[in-house]
Design a protein around this motif. Structure first.
Motif, mmCIF file in Angstrom:
data_model
loop_
_atom_site.group_PDB
_atom_site.id
_atom_site.type_symbol
_atom_site.label_atom_id
_atom_site.label_comp_id
_atom_site.label_asym_id
_atom_site.label_seq_id
_atom_site.Cartn_x
_atom_site.Cartn_y
_atom_site.Cartn_z
ATOM 1 N N SER A 1 0.835 -1.208 0.000
ATOM 2 C CA SER A 1 0.000 0.000 0.000
ATOM 3 C C SER A 1 0.865 1.253 0.000
ATOM 4 C CB SER A 1 -0.932 -0.016 1.213
ATOM 5 O OG SER A 1 -1.794 -1.143 1.174
ATOM 6 N N ILE A 2 1.906 1.236 0.837
ATOM 7 C CA ILE A 2 2.800 2.401 0.900
ATOM 8 C C ILE A 2 3.473 2.627 -0.452
ATOM 9 C CG2 ILE A 2 4.932 3.276 1.934
ATOM 10 C CD1 ILE A 2 4.076 1.820 4.524
ATOM 11 N N HIS A 3 3.980 1.528 -1.050
ATOM 12 C CA HIS A 3 4.662 1.650 -2.329
ATOM 13 C C HIS A 3 3.708 2.147 -3.410
ATOM 14 C CE1 HIS A 3 6.620 -0.016 -6.076
ATOM 15 N NE2 HIS A 3 7.624 0.637 -5.505
ATOM 16 N N ALA B 1 10.041 17.518 -2.577
ATOM 17 C CA ALA B 1 9.105 16.457 -2.218
ATOM 18 C C ALA B 1 9.239 15.276 -3.170
ATOM 19 C CB ALA B 1 7.675 17.000 -2.225
ATOM 20 N N GLN B 2 9.429 15.560 -4.446
ATOM 21 C CA GLN B 2 9.616 14.468 -5.422
ATOM 22 C C GLN B 2 10.874 13.672 -5.108
ATOM 23 O OE1 GLN B 2 9.307 15.705 -9.542
ATOM 24 N NE2 GLN B 2 7.676 17.165 -9.082
ATOM 25 N N ASN B 3 11.953 14.352 -4.761
ATOM 26 C CA ASN B 3 13.194 13.640 -4.411
ATOM 27 C C ASN B 3 13.000 12.755 -3.187
ATOM 28 O OD1 ASN B 3 14.585 14.795 -6.544
ATOM 29 N ND2 ASN B 3 15.298 16.536 -5.327
ATOM 30 N N LEU B 4 12.305 13.282 -2.192
ATOM 31 C CA LEU B 4 12.044 12.485 -0.990
ATOM 32 C C LEU B 4 11.174 11.278 -1.309
ATOM 33 C CD1 LEU B 4 11.432 15.349 1.616
ATOM 34 C CD2 LEU B 4 13.429 13.847 1.449
ATOM 35 N N LEU B 5 10.170 11.474 -2.177
ATOM 36 C CA LEU B 5 9.305 10.352 -2.548
ATOM 37 C C LEU B 5 10.079 9.300 -3.347
ATOM 38 C CD1 LEU B 5 5.956 12.136 -3.471
ATOM 39 C CD2 LEU B 5 6.383 10.622 -1.537
ATOM 40 N N ARG B 6 11.021 9.737 -4.193
ATOM 41 C CA ARG B 6 11.822 8.763 -4.931
ATOM 42 C C ARG B 6 12.684 7.926 -3.979
ATOM 43 N NH1 ARG B 6 12.413 13.307 -8.474
ATOM 44 N NH2 ARG B 6 11.253 12.970 -10.430
ATOM 45 N N ALA C 1 11.872 7.307 -0.879
ATOM 46 C CA ALA C 1 10.921 6.402 -0.224
ATOM 47 C C ALA C 1 10.522 5.267 -1.157
ATOM 48 C CB ALA C 1 9.693 7.186 0.238
ATOM 49 N N ASP C 2 10.398 5.558 -2.461
ATOM 50 C CA ASP C 2 10.015 4.535 -3.436
ATOM 51 C C ASP C 2 11.092 3.456 -3.544
ATOM 52 O OD1 ASP C 2 8.333 3.553 -5.662
ATOM 53 O OD2 ASP C 2 10.126 4.034 -6.834
ATOM 54 N N ARG C 3 12.349 3.892 -3.630
ATOM 55 C CA ARG C 3 13.436 2.909 -3.739
ATOM 56 C C ARG C 3 13.518 2.042 -2.483
ATOM 57 N NH1 ARG C 3 16.260 7.341 -6.088
ATOM 58 N NH2 ARG C 3 17.286 7.759 -4.092
ATOM 59 N N ASN C 4 13.380 2.630 -1.333
ATOM 60 C CA ASN C 4 13.475 1.861 -0.090
ATOM 61 C C ASN C 4 12.266 0.959 0.125
ATOM 62 O OD1 ASN C 4 15.987 2.660 1.660
ATOM 63 N ND2 ASN C 4 15.285 4.556 0.699
ATOM 64 N N LEU D 1 12.355 -3.017 0.624
ATOM 65 C CA LEU D 1 11.664 -3.736 1.698
ATOM 66 C C LEU D 1 10.756 -4.817 1.137
ATOM 67 C CD1 LEU D 1 10.748 -0.826 4.156
ATOM 68 C CD2 LEU D 1 12.361 -2.704 4.559
ATOM 69 N N ILE D 2 10.064 -4.516 0.017
ATOM 70 C CA ILE D 2 9.196 -5.517 -0.599
ATOM 71 C C ILE D 2 10.032 -6.696 -1.103
ATOM 72 C CG2 ILE D 2 7.684 -5.938 -2.579
ATOM 73 C CD1 ILE D 2 6.607 -3.106 -2.187
ATOM 74 N N ALA D 3 11.209 -6.403 -1.680
ATOM 75 C CA ALA D 3 12.083 -7.483 -2.155
ATOM 76 C C ALA D 3 12.524 -8.365 -0.994
ATOM 77 C CB ALA D 3 13.294 -6.898 -2.877
#
Length: 506
Positions: free
Chosen positions: A274-276, A293-298, A300-303, A307-309
């Motif tokens: 859900s977060i991803h 904000a976009q940089n921070l979200l990117r 968060a997206d990579r991390n 975590l999902i992996a």
């Protein structure tokens, strides 16, 4: 005249009688002479015989008796006449030398017999000590020949198999032991895995001589065990020593740990997804977000992807160890999968300044699960890229040999340390486990790779030196045509217990 004639006749008779008397006397004298001469001859002969007996006959008889005694092995006989200068002396000296040689041989034989008795006693003592040690072990120890026939067993091994030691001798060991990859396999599974019914599992168990997990089928119970096999040569024929360790308790602890990990992983997967997804939706609206904000979200997206992996790896491990990892048996070309993987990971290689290439010898037909085999290839190739030095090269090469498909991934990175090689395929194994390690990863990838490959009937090997590391994936080759016995999409059967982790040397 008559008187004269009578006188003449009387005189003639007297002369005749006198002549007869002289003849008789002469004959008597001749007989006496003959008798005396004969007696003298006999006496002379007796004297000569006595002399010859003393000088020749008796020594010859003595030498003959001594020779017969020596021929019987009696070297204690006394040889006489060795001091003579004639032929008998030569014979006596030769016989004395023969006696001395016989005595030397007797001493050597006695010494050899004494040595053999001491060695036999030492061997018997060593065997009793070894039997005592082996029978005091909690691990089962079996010895078998190249045909898999049990030659000996200690008490623990016999107890594990549920038989008396003497009952085990001469029985095939594969009546009691099964590799997990073949446990419970039916005819269809045998066709997929390329294992004919009744095939001796020993060659598989001996690959690399590393610990393997097997299922022990005893008379009273079945349980998992860790098997270690060592090979020796006896009269130019191989002899194998099998050491079995009951790992039931360890597997129970691992099951409890895996159940906990599985529960936590399942609980984490939903909120992480859900977060991803939310992050991806937000990144899809760049006009509503500032650059920061976009940089921070990117980030968060990579991390969140990372975590999902990790969660997916944990779930895969749980499925593998519980035997619920579903594998499809599709006819496919492993070379095509390798080419796709190389194309997919080329951007990653360029990012690390690594040259990535694929060399193929043609079609590599196998039967397996394409999604899981892609996972295997992606893990091996991405690891090679990640651990290569900038400016290095990663080469993926496919070949076919001896009815098997061989795919190698080679890099010229720093290599795997020797001390870490035995743990390389274990769960959560990392050569650098410190918080400051430069390379990421959770230490599950190679463990998952090894398990998937082995469940396809193959195996993994590693060769690594500084600047030269090669992982080799080997699978049974399959014909991709209408005559193939492997049904497309059929499930590859899974064992309820996986093989013990551990690298396979080439």
């Amino acid at each position: 005249m008559r008187g004269t004639l009578d006188a003449i006749a009387t005189a003639e008779r007297e002369m005749l009688d006198e002549h007869l008397v002289r003849q008789q006397n002469a004959q008597s004298e001749g007989v006496r002479g003959i008798l005396v001469g004969g007696l003298m001859i006999v006496a002379t002969a007796l004297g000569i015989w006595v002399l010859l007996s003393r000088s020749l006959v008796l020594p010859i008889l003595a030498l003959t008796a001594a020779l017969r005694a020596i021929a019987r092995g009696d070297a204690s006989v006394t040889v006489t006449g060795a001091g003579r200068s004639d032929e008998l002396g030569t014979m006596a000296r030769a016989l004395q030398s023969l006696k001395e040689q016989q005595q030397a041989r007797e001493r050597q034989r006695a010494d050899r017999q004494a040595l053999e008795r001491r060695m036999l006693a030492t061997v018997q003592e060593s065997r009793e000590r070894l039997d005592s040690i082996l029978n005091s072990l909690a691990d089962g120890v079996l010895t078998i020949n190249e045909a898999g026939v049990i030659l000996s067993a200690n008490r623990a091994g016999a107890s594990m198999l549920g038989r008396d030691v003497r009952q085990l001798l001469g029985l095939p060991v594969d009546e009691f032991l099964t590799l997990p990859s073949l446990a419970g396999a039916n005819a269809a599974a045998s066709a997929v895995l390329g294992e004919a019914a009744g095939t001796l599992w020993l060659p598989l168990a001996l690959e690399g001589n590393s610990p393997r997990e097997v299922e022990v089928r005893g008379e009273e119970r079945r349980f998992p065990a860790e098997l270690t096999v060592t090979t020796t040569q006896l009269d130019d024929r191989p002899l194998y020593t099998l050491v079995l360790r009951d790992i039931t308790h360890r597997k129970e602890v691992e099951r409890m740990k895996d159940a906990f990990i599985s529960t936590v992983s399942h609980e984490l997967r939903t909120p992480l997804t859900s977060i991803h997804g939310s992050i991806r939706l937000a990144l899809g609206m760049p006009d509503a977000l500032s650059i920061q904000a976009q940089n921070l979200l990117r980030i968060a997206d990579r991390n969140s992807e990372r975590l999902i992996a990790i969660v997916n790896d944990l779930l895969d491990i749980e499925r593998i160890e519980s035997g619920t990892l579903d594998l499809k048996a599709d006819k496919l070309d492993l070379g095509e999968l390798a080419a796709e993987t190389v194309a997919t990971l080329r951007p990653m290689a360029e990012e690390h300044s690594v040259t990535l290439r694929y060399i193929s010898a043609g079609s590599l037909p196998v039967v397996g699960d394409p999604r899981r085999l892609r996972q295997v290839l992606a893990n091996l190739v991405s690891n090679a890229i990640k651990y290569s030095n900038a400016g290095g090269a990663v080469t993926v090469q496919g070949d076919r040999e001896d009815g098997r498909v061989r795919l190698s991934v080679h890099d010229n990175g720093p290599g795997v340390p020797d001390w870490f090689k035995p743990r390389l395929f274990q769960k959560f194994a990392q050569a650098d486990s410190s918080d400051s390690r430069q390379k990421g990863g959770n230490g599950l990838g190679l463990s998952i790779v090894k398990a998937i490959v082995e469940r396809h009937g193959g195996h993994m090997t590693l060769t690594s030196h500084p600047g030269d590391t090669e992982f080799v994936l080997t699978l049974p080759s399959r014909r991709i045509d209408a005559r193939s016995d492997a049904p497309a999409g059929a499930d590859i059967p899974q064992s309820p217990s996986p093989q013990a982790p551990g690298p396979q040397p080439p």
